[in-house]
Design an enzyme around this catalytic site. Structure first.
Site, PDB file in Angstrom:
ATOM      1  N   GLY A  14      55.431  26.779 -40.312  1.00 37.78           N
ATOM      2  CA  GLY A  14      56.751  26.914 -40.919  1.00 37.78           C
ATOM      3  C   GLY A  14      57.499  25.607 -40.791  1.00 37.78           C
ATOM      4  O   GLY A  14      56.906  24.532 -40.830  1.00 37.78           O
ATOM      5  N   CYS A  15      58.784  25.699 -40.602  1.00 39.65           N
ATOM      6  CA  CYS A  15      59.628  24.511 -40.492  1.00 39.65           C
ATOM      7  C   CYS A  15      59.215  23.675 -39.283  1.00 39.65           C
ATOM      8  O   CYS A  15      59.081  24.194 -38.179  1.00 39.65           O
ATOM      9  CB  CYS A  15      61.087  24.946 -40.361  1.00 39.65           C
ATOM     10  SG  CYS A  15      62.213  23.579 -40.100  1.00 39.65           S
TER      11      CYS A  15
END
Length: 179
Positions: A14-15
């Site tokens: 993800g981020c």
């Protein structure tokens, strides 16, 4: 640290701000750099290009760690349990191929360990793990403002509502592996 005990791991969950913050707390991790890998366009991509989802790159971190302190297997277990490896191209509200769950291995030994860890943690999830396991081609370091993001922006909304809870989960699940 002895150079022969130093390894590098690259993965995305993800981020990269979240993954970076997690591994900055792990014992034996000497350095965490946010960046991009796995794309199909030439040249060094920018954050804006990555966010478009058109370059094929994933937001990743590259971790330098001491195997005398923590193993690659333990690094991967922490990775696999601090993000959701069952959602394709998504982590929470972050959607797109740039947020995919991916392990980029640096050699055959890392590939074997990655495959083993994914199999070991699979029974703990209701849904099928979709984490990609691929060879690392190129790692591009992200822009300076994306490095040490959580440390520099803890009061920012995203950090408070997304990263801080991930760190609480990390501390609960892996307290024995933290600084």
């Amino acid at each position: 640290m002895n150079d022969k005990n130093i390894q590098v791991a690259t993965f995305g969950g993800g981020c990269f701000w979240c993954t970076e913050a997690v591994f900055q707390e792990v014992k034996g991790v000497a350095n965490v750099v946010s960046g991009y890998s796995g794309g199909h366009v030439p040249g060094h991509p920018t954050y804006r290009e990555i966010c478009s989802g058109l370059t094929g790159h994933a937001e990743v971190v590259q971790i330098t760690f001491d195997t005398n302190v923590i193993s690659y297997e333990d690094i991967l277990v922490i990775f696999m349990t601090t993000h959701d490896p069952t959602t394709l191209n998504r982590q929470g509200a972050d959607k797109g191929t740039q947020y995919r769950s991916v392990i980029y291995y640096h050699d055959d030994a890392q590939k074997e360990i990655a495959e083993l860890v994914v199999k070991e943690v699979a029974p703990y999830y209701e849904n099928t793990i979709v984490t990609e396991i691929s060879p690392l081609d190129v790692f591009y370091e992200a822009e300076k403002e994306h490095q040490d993001y959580y440390r520099n922006n803890q009061t920012q909304g995203y950090c408070s509502f997304v990263i801080t809870p991930k760190l609480a989960k990390l501390r609960k699940l892996h307290a024995d592996k933290l600084n």
